[in-house]
Motif scaffolding. Structure first.
Motif, PDB file in Angstrom:
ATOM      1  N   LEU A  58      70.600  22.754  26.654  1.00  0.00           N
ATOM      2  CA  LEU A  58      71.259  21.767  27.499  1.00  0.00           C
ATOM      3  C   LEU A  58      72.338  21.017  26.733  1.00  0.00           C
ATOM      4  N   LEU A  59      72.064  20.688  25.484  1.00  0.00           N
ATOM      5  CA  LEU A  59      73.076  20.011  24.675  1.00  0.00           C
ATOM      6  C   LEU A  59      74.283  20.906  24.448  1.00  0.00           C
ATOM      7  N   ARG A  60      74.039  22.188  24.206  1.00  0.00           N
ATOM      8  CA  ARG A  60      75.132  23.131  24.007  1.00  0.00           C
ATOM      9  C   ARG A  60      75.967  23.246  25.270  1.00  0.00           C
ATOM     10  N   ARG A  61      75.313  23.277  26.413  1.00  0.00           N
ATOM     11  CA  ARG A  61      76.044  23.371  27.683  1.00  0.00           C
ATOM     12  C   ARG A  61      76.914  22.141  27.905  1.00  0.00           C
ATOM     13  N   ARG A  62      76.361  20.965  27.636  1.00  0.00           N
ATOM     14  CA  ARG A  62      77.135  19.754  27.850  1.00  0.00           C
ATOM     15  C   ARG A  62      78.297  19.661  26.862  1.00  0.00           C
ATOM     16  N   ARG A  63      78.111  20.198  25.677  1.00  0.00           N
ATOM     17  CA  ARG A  63      79.139  20.123  24.669  1.00  0.00           C
ATOM     18  C   ARG A  63      80.273  21.105  24.972  1.00  0.00           C
ATOM     19  N   ASP A  64      79.946  22.244  25.531  1.00  0.00           N
ATOM     20  CA  ASP A  64      80.951  23.268  25.781  1.00  0.00           C
ATOM     21  C   ASP A  64      80.765  23.860  27.169  1.00  0.00           C
ATOM     22  N   PRO A  65      81.340  23.226  28.189  1.00  0.00           N
ATOM     23  CA  PRO A  65      81.182  23.746  29.553  1.00  0.00           C
ATOM     24  C   PRO A  65      81.770  25.137  29.724  1.00  0.00           C
ATOM     25  N   LEU A  66      82.713  25.509  28.849  1.00  0.00           N
ATOM     26  CA  LEU A  66      83.303  26.835  28.946  1.00  0.00           C
ATOM     27  C   LEU A  66      82.351  27.918  28.477  1.00  0.00           C
ATOM     28  N   GLY A  67      81.258  27.515  27.824  1.00  0.00           N
ATOM     29  CA  GLY A  67      80.299  28.487  27.332  1.00  0.00           C
ATOM     30  C   GLY A  67      79.636  29.289  28.428  1.00  0.00           C
ATOM     31  N   ARG A  68      79.696  28.785  29.654  1.00  0.00           N
ATOM     32  CA  ARG A  68      79.092  29.502  30.778  1.00  0.00           C
ATOM     33  C   ARG A  68      79.979  30.624  31.311  1.00  0.00           C
ATOM     34  N   LEU A  69      81.239  30.661  30.882  1.00  0.00           N
ATOM     35  CA  LEU A  69      82.164  31.659  31.405  1.00  0.00           C
ATOM     36  C   LEU A  69      82.038  32.973  30.650  1.00  0.00           C
ATOM     37  N   SER A  70      82.229  34.068  31.385  1.00  0.00           N
ATOM     38  CA  SER A  70      82.254  35.386  30.756  1.00  0.00           C
ATOM     39  C   SER A  70      83.575  35.554  30.006  1.00  0.00           C
ATOM     40  N   PRO A  71      83.677  36.529  29.097  1.00  0.00           N
ATOM     41  CA  PRO A  71      84.947  36.758  28.391  1.00  0.00           C
ATOM     42  C   PRO A  71      86.117  36.994  29.347  1.00  0.00           C
ATOM     43  N   ARG A  72      85.895  37.759  30.417  1.00  0.00           N
ATOM     44  CA  ARG A  72      86.968  38.011  31.383  1.00  0.00           C
ATOM     45  C   ARG A  72      87.375  36.721  32.100  1.00  0.00           C
ATOM     46  N   GLU A  73      86.387  35.886  32.448  1.00  0.00           N
ATOM     47  CA  GLU A  73      86.695  34.623  33.117  1.00  0.00           C
ATOM     48  C   GLU A  73      87.495  33.703  32.207  1.00  0.00           C
ATOM     49  N   ARG A  74      87.194  33.739  30.905  1.00  0.00           N
ATOM     50  CA  ARG A  74      87.975  32.951  29.954  1.00  0.00           C
ATOM     51  C   ARG A  74      89.438  33.443  29.915  1.00  0.00           C
ATOM     52  N   GLU A  75      89.618  34.761  29.981  1.00  0.00           N
ATOM     53  CA  GLU A  75      90.979  35.315  29.985  1.00  0.00           C
ATOM     54  C   GLU A  75      91.740  34.844  31.217  1.00  0.00           C
ATOM     55  N   VAL A  76      91.064  34.904  32.369  1.00  0.00           N
ATOM     56  CA  VAL A  76      91.705  34.465  33.612  1.00  0.00           C
ATOM     57  C   VAL A  76      92.068  32.990  33.522  1.00  0.00           C
ATOM     58  N   LEU A  77      91.147  32.169  33.019  1.00  0.00           N
ATOM     59  CA  LEU A  77      91.401  30.732  32.918  1.00  0.00           C
ATOM     60  C   LEU A  77      92.538  30.435  31.943  1.00  0.00           C
ATOM     61  N   ALA A  78      92.618  31.180  30.857  1.00  0.00           N
ATOM     62  CA  ALA A  78      93.710  30.989  29.901  1.00  0.00           C
ATOM     63  C   ALA A  78      95.061  31.259  30.563  1.00  0.00           C
ATOM     64  N   LEU A  79      95.125  32.292  31.389  1.00  0.00           N
ATOM     65  CA  LEU A  79      96.384  32.613  32.087  1.00  0.00           C
ATOM     66  C   LEU A  79      96.671  31.574  33.171  1.00  0.00           C
ATOM     67  N   MET A  80      95.618  31.046  33.812  1.00  0.00           N
ATOM     68  CA  MET A  80      95.821  29.948  34.762  1.00  0.00           C
ATOM     69  C   MET A  80      96.445  28.747  34.046  1.00  0.00           C
ATOM     70  N   ALA A  81      95.975  28.482  32.816  1.00  0.00           N
ATOM     71  CA  ALA A  81      96.497  27.350  32.049  1.00  0.00           C
ATOM     72  C   ALA A  81      97.971  27.525  31.712  1.00  0.00           C
ATOM     73  N   GLU A  82      98.435  28.778  31.700  1.00  0.00           N
ATOM     74  CA  GLU A  82      99.858  29.052  31.455  1.00  0.00           C
ATOM     75  C   GLU A  82     100.684  28.929  32.730  1.00  0.00           C
ATOM     76  N   GLY A  83     100.001  28.610  33.838  1.00  0.00           N
ATOM     77  CA  GLY A  83     100.699  28.412  35.102  1.00  0.00           C
ATOM     78  C   GLY A  83     100.961  29.680  35.880  1.00  0.00           C
ATOM     79  N   ARG A  84     100.298  30.775  35.532  1.00  0.00           N
ATOM     80  CA  ARG A  84     100.548  32.048  36.208  1.00  0.00           C
ATOM     81  C   ARG A  84      99.860  32.089  37.573  1.00  0.00           C
ATOM     82  N   SER A  85     100.505  32.781  38.502  1.00  0.00           N
ATOM     83  CA  SER A  85      99.939  32.988  39.829  1.00  0.00           C
ATOM     84  C   SER A  85      98.849  34.057  39.757  1.00  0.00           C
ATOM     85  N   ASN A  86      98.087  34.191  40.849  1.00  0.00           N
ATOM     86  CA  ASN A  86      97.065  35.238  40.896  1.00  0.00           C
ATOM     87  C   ASN A  86      97.682  36.620  40.697  1.00  0.00           C
ATOM     88  N   ALA A  87      98.849  36.842  41.296  1.00  0.00           N
ATOM     89  CA  ALA A  87      99.504  38.146  41.167  1.00  0.00           C
ATOM     90  C   ALA A  87      99.893  38.412  39.709  1.00  0.00           C
TER      91      ALA A  87
END
Length: 219
Positions: free
Chosen positions: A145-174
């Motif tokens: 529980l402490l690890r989860r609260r410290r790093d909410p991104l820890g719940r994401l899969s590697p692919r989801e992290r990639e998608v989120l990183a590209l979202m952070a760059e302002g890219r559209s879904n396409a």
């Protein structure tokens, strides 16, 4: 062996052999298992019918075998914060575990992992502790529980992290789909999963995307 008063217990466990084994064990220690059920609906009904001294429940139960038992425990504690609840499971279900442990001022509640219960008397002592208003939590549950609260991104899969990183760059879904060589539909599913796993509040989709990106940048 503890010599405290006998407890009236509602037991919820979907595995028949384990449920019967626990019921027999608790009876041997002088307690009364007033109801023994195999699903979350049965748990709620049994608590309403018997007003037990303590509830012992698993996390994963029919029909979905995800977190039905724990969600039922959270709902029961919301209705009656004084109801003692001890979760006994193989899993740490992080989303609702925190909510359960925070309920009722954190008193009369416990979360133990089946594989880490050292002996029978340790379990019975924990049961008495919870029934008496104490808090009993396996150290491994606390760690996760402490690890989860410290790093909410820890719940994401590697692919989801990639998608989120590209979202952070302002890219559209396409654009994300082209960059990862996947379909736009797949991108949409990944984004939906990201928003759910980050426990973002209900809002307009664009606003939730912004909140997801802020969470990513903080991580």
């Amino acid at each position: 062996m503890r010599t405290d008063r006998p407890l009236d217990i509602v037991l919820a466990e979907d595995g028949v052999l384990l449920r019967e084994g626990l019921a027999g064990l608790l009876t041997r220690f002088g307690h009364r298992v007033v109801a023994s059920v195999g699903d979350a609906d049965g748990l709620v009904e049994a608590v309403r019918a018997h007003t037990p001294d303590v509830v012992v429940t698993d996390v994963r139960m029919p029909p979905g075998f995800t977190d039905e038992g724990l969600r039922a425990a959270v709902a029961l504690r919301a209705a009656d914060p004084r109801l003692p609840v001890l979760v006994l499971s193989q899993y740490v279900e992080q989303t609702y575990a925190s909510e359960l442990l925070d309920s009722g001022d954190g008193t009369g509640v416990g979360y133990l992992l089946k594989d880490r219960v050292g002996d029978v008397e340790e379990f019975v002592d924990a049961l008495y502790g919870v029934a008496s208003g104490g808090t009993v939590v396996d150290p491994e549950v606390v760690r996760q529980l402490l690890r989860r609260r410290r790093d909410p991104l820890g719940r994401l899969s590697p692919r989801e992290r990639e998608v989120l990183a590209l979202m952070a760059e302002g890219r559209s879904n396409a654009a994300i789909a082209r960059g990862l060589v996947i379909s736009e539909a797949a991108v949409g599913k990944h984004i939906g999963s990201i928003l759910t796993k980050l426990d973002l509040p209900p809002a307009e989709d664009d606003h939730r995307r912004v909140l997801a990106v802020v969470t990513y940048l903080r991580g």
